[in-house]
Design a protein around this motif. Sequence first.
Motif, mmCIF file in Angstrom:
data_model
loop_
_atom_site.group_PDB
_atom_site.id
_atom_site.type_symbol
_atom_site.label_atom_id
_atom_site.label_comp_id
_atom_site.label_asym_id
_atom_site.label_seq_id
_atom_site.Cartn_x
_atom_site.Cartn_y
_atom_site.Cartn_z
ATOM 1 N N ARG A 119 0.827 -1.197 0.000
ATOM 2 C CA ARG A 119 0.000 0.000 0.000
ATOM 3 C C ARG A 119 0.869 1.257 0.000
ATOM 4 O O ARG A 119 1.824 1.376 0.754
ATOM 5 C CB ARG A 119 -0.934 -0.020 1.214
ATOM 6 N N LYS A 121 2.324 4.835 0.620
ATOM 7 C CA LYS A 121 2.361 5.812 1.700
ATOM 8 C C LYS A 121 3.182 7.008 1.242
ATOM 9 O O LYS A 121 4.205 6.853 0.562
ATOM 10 C CB LYS A 121 2.998 5.208 2.961
ATOM 11 N N SER A 123 5.071 8.767 2.890
ATOM 12 C CA SER A 123 6.406 8.720 3.482
ATOM 13 C C SER A 123 7.395 7.990 2.577
ATOM 14 O O SER A 123 8.609 8.205 2.675
ATOM 15 C CB SER A 123 6.357 8.043 4.851
ATOM 16 N N GLU A 148 1.581 11.257 6.806
ATOM 17 C CA GLU A 148 2.589 10.631 5.950
ATOM 18 C C GLU A 148 2.094 9.294 5.409
ATOM 19 O O GLU A 148 2.876 8.516 4.851
ATOM 20 C CB GLU A 148 3.897 10.456 6.715
ATOM 21 N N GLY A 149 0.791 9.041 5.580
ATOM 22 C CA GLY A 149 0.205 7.822 5.031
ATOM 23 C C GLY A 149 -0.364 8.094 3.658
ATOM 24 O O GLY A 149 0.367 8.266 2.688
ATOM 25 N N ASN A 150 -1.702 8.187 3.580
ATOM 26 C CA ASN A 150 -2.312 8.526 2.283
ATOM 27 C C ASN A 150 -3.546 9.407 2.459
ATOM 28 O O ASN A 150 -4.425 9.416 1.610
ATOM 29 C CB ASN A 150 -2.653 7.250 1.494
ATOM 30 N N SER A 160 -8.904 9.770 1.536
ATOM 31 C CA SER A 160 -7.715 9.119 0.992
ATOM 32 C C SER A 160 -7.323 9.732 -0.348
ATOM 33 O O SER A 160 -8.133 10.389 -1.013
ATOM 34 C CB SER A 160 -7.971 7.620 0.806
#
Length: 204
Positions: A119, A121, A123, A148-150, A160
Motif C-alpha cells: 500500500r 504511503k 512517506s 505521511e500515510g495517504n 484518501s
Amino acid sequence: MTEIVYVLINEAMPGLIKIGRTNGDLAIRIRTLYSTGVPLPFELFYACEVADGGFVERNLHEAFGDHRVSKGREFFRLAAERARAAMLLAAIKEVKLGDEIFETTEVKAEVEAAKRRSRFKLSMIGIKPGTELQLFKDPTIICTTVDEGNQVNYHGDITSLSDAALQAHTALGDEWPSASGPWAWGYKGKRLDELRREIEDQAD
C-alpha cells in the motif's frame, strides 16, 4: 462473436499491468494465470467486450509498446487507467466479475496481505504533511496532505488519495468506477507513482 480484452494487476508486481484477451470465461482465464511461477493471483482492473479482440489487443500492445517490459510478453510498466482509457474507444460493454474468482480462503488471505504490504504511503517518497499535490490531469485542482500515510484534505474533507482522485476526476466528467491516487496526483510535475518507482529503482 464478441471477445473480451482485459487489464490485470498483481500486488506482487507493483507498477506493472497485463493486457490480454480471451474468448472464453474470464474468471477461468484469471485463475489459470495463477501458476507456480506467479507469487500472487492476478486481479481484474478492467475488462470489456469488443468486436475484434485480436485487433484491439494488437493495437493496445503497439500503442504502449514503449512501456513493454519484455518483447513478446503482455506486461507493461503503465498505469492501468491509461490502458482502460484506450480500451473505452472500442468497448461494447464493460465486463465485471464478483470477488469470488478464487474460492479458497488461503488465496484470498495472500492477496489481502500483499495489498497491506504494498500500500502506497506518502512517506515512501518523502512527502510531509501540509504539502500541496496537483491533479495530474488538471494542475489547478489541488489537495493537501495531512499525514505521511495517504490522507489528504480535499475541499475541506479528510479522505484518501484515491477517493480524492475519484472525486476530482468525476467532477471533470470522467466516468470511472475507481481511481488510483498515486497515479492521479502529482508533485513538482511528476506523478506520485512515478516518484515511488524512481526511488524503488534506485534501491535495486
